[in-house]
Scaffold this motif. Sequence first.
Motif, PDB file in Angstrom:
ATOM      1  N   PHE A  28       0.865  -1.286   0.005  1.00  0.00           N
ATOM      2  CA  PHE A  28       0.022  -0.081   0.005  1.00  0.00           C
ATOM      3  C   PHE A  28       0.760   1.203  -0.143  1.00  0.00           C
ATOM      4  CE2 PHE A  28      -2.873  -2.646   2.628  1.00  0.00           C
ATOM      5  CZ  PHE A  28      -3.743  -3.319   1.293  1.00  0.00           C
ATOM      6  N   ASN A  29       0.192   2.320  -0.561  1.00  0.00           N
ATOM      7  CA  ASN A  29       1.197   3.658  -0.801  1.00  0.00           C
ATOM      8  C   ASN A  29       0.043   4.714  -0.721  1.00  0.00           C
ATOM      9  OD1 ASN A  29       3.166   5.425  -1.414  1.00  0.00           O
ATOM     10  ND2 ASN A  29       2.999   5.261  -3.368  1.00  0.00           N
ATOM     11  N   VAL A  30       0.094   5.598   0.290  1.00  0.00           N
ATOM     12  CA  VAL A  30      -0.697   6.679   0.862  1.00  0.00           C
ATOM     13  C   VAL A  30      -0.205   7.861   0.258  1.00  0.00           C
ATOM     14  CG1 VAL A  30      -1.849   7.935   2.414  1.00  0.00           C
ATOM     15  CG2 VAL A  30      -1.574   5.548   2.958  1.00  0.00           C
ATOM     16  N   LEU A  31      -0.927   8.146  -0.920  1.00  0.00           N
ATOM     17  CA  LEU A  31      -0.178   9.448  -1.774  1.00  0.00           C
ATOM     18  C   LEU A  31      -0.781  10.604  -1.430  1.00  0.00           C
ATOM     19  CD1 LEU A  31      -1.297   8.076  -5.544  1.00  0.00           C
ATOM     20  CD2 LEU A  31       0.941   7.794  -4.410  1.00  0.00           C
ATOM     21  N   ALA A  32      -1.855  10.807  -0.604  1.00  0.00           N
ATOM     22  CA  ALA A  32      -2.252  12.115  -0.074  1.00  0.00           C
ATOM     23  C   ALA A  32      -3.415  11.926   0.761  1.00  0.00           C
ATOM     24  CB  ALA A  32      -2.736  12.952  -1.332  1.00  0.00           C
ATOM     25  N   GLU A  33      -3.717  13.071   1.506  1.00  0.00           N
ATOM     26  CA  GLU A  33      -4.914  12.857   2.383  1.00  0.00           C
ATOM     27  C   GLU A  33      -5.729  14.533   2.063  1.00  0.00           C
ATOM     28  OE1 GLU A  33      -3.222  12.298   6.412  1.00  0.00           O
ATOM     29  OE2 GLU A  33      -1.382  12.099   5.768  1.00  0.00           O
ATOM     30  N   GLY A  34      -6.940  14.372   2.513  1.00  0.00           N
ATOM     31  CA  GLY A  34      -7.771  15.333   2.528  1.00  0.00           C
ATOM     32  C   GLY A  34      -8.762  15.281   3.704  1.00  0.00           C
ATOM     33  N   ASP A  35      -9.251  16.622   4.057  1.00  0.00           N
ATOM     34  CA  ASP A  35     -10.089  16.713   5.098  1.00  0.00           C
ATOM     35  C   ASP A  35     -11.433  16.975   5.065  1.00  0.00           C
ATOM     36  OD1 ASP A  35      -9.748  19.344   4.547  1.00  0.00           O
ATOM     37  OD2 ASP A  35      -8.750  19.908   6.319  1.00  0.00           O
ATOM     38  N   ASP A  36     -11.734  16.967   3.643  1.00  0.00           N
ATOM     39  CA  ASP A  36     -13.311  17.166   3.261  1.00  0.00           C
ATOM     40  C   ASP A  36     -13.863  16.750   2.022  1.00  0.00           C
ATOM     41  OD1 ASP A  36     -12.857  19.496   1.090  1.00  0.00           O
ATOM     42  OD2 ASP A  36     -11.749  20.399   2.797  1.00  0.00           O
ATOM     43  N   GLY A  37     -14.873  16.395   1.627  1.00  0.00           N
ATOM     44  CA  GLY A  37     -15.410  15.926   0.676  1.00  0.00           C
ATOM     45  C   GLY A  37     -15.144  16.792  -0.611  1.00  0.00           C
ATOM     46  N   ALA A  38     -15.146  18.065  -0.559  1.00  0.00           N
ATOM     47  CA  ALA A  38     -14.840  18.823  -1.607  1.00  0.00           C
ATOM     48  C   ALA A  38     -13.481  18.773  -2.403  1.00  0.00           C
ATOM     49  CB  ALA A  38     -15.015  20.432  -1.233  1.00  0.00           C
ATOM     50  N   SER A  39     -12.639  18.355  -1.488  1.00  0.00           N
ATOM     51  CA  SER A  39     -11.333  18.305  -1.852  1.00  0.00           C
ATOM     52  C   SER A  39     -11.060  17.016  -2.599  1.00  0.00           C
ATOM     53  CB  SER A  39     -10.196  18.201  -0.758  1.00  0.00           C
ATOM     54  OG  SER A  39     -10.259  17.170  -0.140  1.00  0.00           O
ATOM     55  N   ALA A  40     -11.935  16.053  -2.530  1.00  0.00           N
ATOM     56  CA  ALA A  40     -11.673  14.408  -3.292  1.00  0.00           C
ATOM     57  C   ALA A  40     -11.299  14.677  -4.930  1.00  0.00           C
ATOM     58  CB  ALA A  40     -12.909  13.676  -2.892  1.00  0.00           C
ATOM     59  N   THR A  41     -12.426  15.344  -5.547  1.00  0.00           N
ATOM     60  CA  THR A  41     -12.186  15.461  -6.847  1.00  0.00           C
ATOM     61  C   THR A  41     -10.866  15.884  -7.594  1.00  0.00           C
ATOM     62  OG1 THR A  41     -14.511  15.704  -7.303  1.00  0.00           O
ATOM     63  CG2 THR A  41     -13.200  16.083  -9.113  1.00  0.00           C
ATOM     64  N   GLU A  42     -10.214  17.019  -6.658  1.00  0.00           N
ATOM     65  CA  GLU A  42      -9.052  17.437  -7.224  1.00  0.00           C
ATOM     66  C   GLU A  42      -7.830  16.479  -6.799  1.00  0.00           C
ATOM     67  OE1 GLU A  42      -6.058  19.439  -8.956  1.00  0.00           O
ATOM     68  OE2 GLU A  42      -8.436  19.813  -9.203  1.00  0.00           O
ATOM     69  N   LEU A  43      -7.947  15.985  -5.386  1.00  0.00           N
ATOM     70  CA  LEU A  43      -6.949  14.911  -5.058  1.00  0.00           C
ATOM     71  C   LEU A  43      -6.934  13.741  -6.083  1.00  0.00           C
ATOM     72  CD1 LEU A  43      -7.197  15.021  -1.242  1.00  0.00           C
ATOM     73  CD2 LEU A  43      -5.356  15.917  -2.725  1.00  0.00           C
ATOM     74  N   VAL A  44      -7.990  13.301  -6.318  1.00  0.00           N
ATOM     75  CA  VAL A  44      -8.104  12.114  -7.366  1.00  0.00           C
ATOM     76  C   VAL A  44      -7.288  12.390  -8.735  1.00  0.00           C
ATOM     77  CG1 VAL A  44      -9.260  10.465  -8.730  1.00  0.00           C
ATOM     78  CG2 VAL A  44      -9.783  10.836  -6.266  1.00  0.00           C
ATOM     79  N   ARG A  45      -7.849  13.746  -9.214  1.00  0.00           N
ATOM     80  CA  ARG A  45      -7.437  14.272 -10.627  1.00  0.00           C
ATOM     81  C   ARG A  45      -5.790  14.390 -10.346  1.00  0.00           C
ATOM     82  NH1 ARG A  45     -10.482  17.040 -13.826  1.00  0.00           N
ATOM     83  NH2 ARG A  45     -11.766  17.578 -12.122  1.00  0.00           N
ATOM     84  N   GLN A  46      -5.373  14.772  -9.324  1.00  0.00           N
ATOM     85  CA  GLN A  46      -3.752  15.025  -9.289  1.00  0.00           C
ATOM     86  C   GLN A  46      -2.939  13.919  -9.047  1.00  0.00           C
ATOM     87  OE1 GLN A  46      -2.779  18.022  -6.174  1.00  0.00           O
ATOM     88  NE2 GLN A  46      -0.621  17.608  -6.519  1.00  0.00           N
ATOM     89  N   TYR A  47      -3.569  13.017  -8.135  1.00  0.00           N
ATOM     90  CA  TYR A  47      -2.813  11.952  -7.699  1.00  0.00           C
ATOM     91  C   TYR A  47      -3.090  10.530  -8.540  1.00  0.00           C
ATOM     92  CZ  TYR A  47      -0.600  14.661  -4.138  1.00  0.00           C
ATOM     93  OH  TYR A  47      -0.168  15.906  -3.548  1.00  0.00           O
ATOM     94  N   LYS A  48      -4.389  10.132  -9.071  1.00  0.00           N
ATOM     95  CA  LYS A  48      -4.931   9.280  -9.696  1.00  0.00           C
ATOM     96  C   LYS A  48      -4.437   7.994  -9.185  1.00  0.00           C
ATOM     97  CE  LYS A  48      -3.690  11.024 -14.098  1.00  0.00           C
ATOM     98  NZ  LYS A  48      -3.690  12.498 -13.682  1.00  0.00           N
ATOM     99  N   PRO A  49      -5.287   7.930  -7.745  1.00  0.00           N
ATOM    100  CA  PRO A  49      -5.084   6.611  -7.005  1.00  0.00           C
ATOM    101  C   PRO A  49      -6.012   5.494  -7.428  1.00  0.00           C
ATOM    102  CG  PRO A  49      -6.909   8.088  -5.974  1.00  0.00           C
ATOM    103  CD  PRO A  49      -6.233   8.866  -7.211  1.00  0.00           C
ATOM    104  N   ASP A  50      -5.504   4.268  -7.015  1.00  0.00           N
ATOM    105  CA  ASP A  50      -6.376   3.154  -7.111  1.00  0.00           C
ATOM    106  C   ASP A  50      -7.643   2.962  -6.223  1.00  0.00           C
ATOM    107  OD1 ASP A  50      -4.483   1.982  -9.145  1.00  0.00           O
ATOM    108  OD2 ASP A  50      -3.076   1.739  -7.204  1.00  0.00           O
ATOM    109  N   VAL A  51      -7.472   3.514  -4.928  1.00  0.00           N
ATOM    110  CA  VAL A  51      -8.472   3.317  -4.105  1.00  0.00           C
ATOM    111  C   VAL A  51      -8.613   4.821  -3.310  1.00  0.00           C
ATOM    112  CG1 VAL A  51      -9.424   2.104  -1.949  1.00  0.00           C
ATOM    113  CG2 VAL A  51      -8.405   0.872  -3.876  1.00  0.00           C
ATOM    114  N   VAL A  52      -9.629   5.038  -3.037  1.00  0.00           N
ATOM    115  CA  VAL A  52     -10.053   6.058  -1.969  1.00  0.00           C
ATOM    116  C   VAL A  52     -10.683   5.804  -0.867  1.00  0.00           C
ATOM    117  CG1 VAL A  52     -11.153   8.233  -1.794  1.00  0.00           C
ATOM    118  CG2 VAL A  52     -10.176   7.831  -4.121  1.00  0.00           C
TER     119      VAL A  52
END
Length: 233
Positions: A28-52
């Motif tokens: 497992f590799n934790v790429l990034a963290e966020g503290d609200d739902g509004a940040s989810a889309t941008e974090l996924v766009r930036q880091y392209k994770p497999d799982v959120v």
Amino acid sequence: MATNIVLIDDHKLFREGVKRILELEAEFNVLAEGDDGASATELVRQYKPDVVLMDINMPGVNGVEATAKLIDTFPAVKVIILSIHDDENYVTHALKSGAQGYLLKEMDSDALINAITVVSEGGSYLHPKVTHNLVKEYRRLVSEEGAIYESDDHLEKLKDIEHRRPLHLLTRRECQVLQMLAEGKSNKGISEGLYISEKTVKNHVSSILQKMKVKDRTQAVVIAIKKGWVEIL
């Protein structure tokens, strides 16, 4: 190849605990963290994770809303909801939003690791307690609609019939494990109940899934309920 993860939860202490558990696992590799739902889309766009990993209760945009938007924008991303609620209404809304997993925050580290592994491989994962509640609700609704029980008299007759076991497909021990899965028991709970090791439990569960031709324990339990192979008390 490591599974890349983005963790979104408004409680920093909880995030740090989850991250610490995952960082102990090489896969497992934790790429990034966020503290609200509004940040989810941008974090996924930036880091392209497999799982959120997505908290369900957050200020502003909650986890269900954020998941729906994520899945709409990035259909390939897999989301596991983290929640304190085991009520079927929360679970249903989460699954309808596109989440592939639902974990209660009372989970142990093994459940977290197992959930991420199963979901990253294309399966679905529900916390055992959640599975048990969903199955009970399913039985209640189907019973009320008359799809299983035609009348109260028929219900009483069924209670007198010896419970069917799928011995044509599973071993007696596997039948016991399947029953305990339907009761919402974790691998540890099954291990303690049957006086066998957790490794042996995992082997039995894998065998059950293979023989029943399903991807995960949730599907196995639902099929077992429909076929009358287990009892939900």
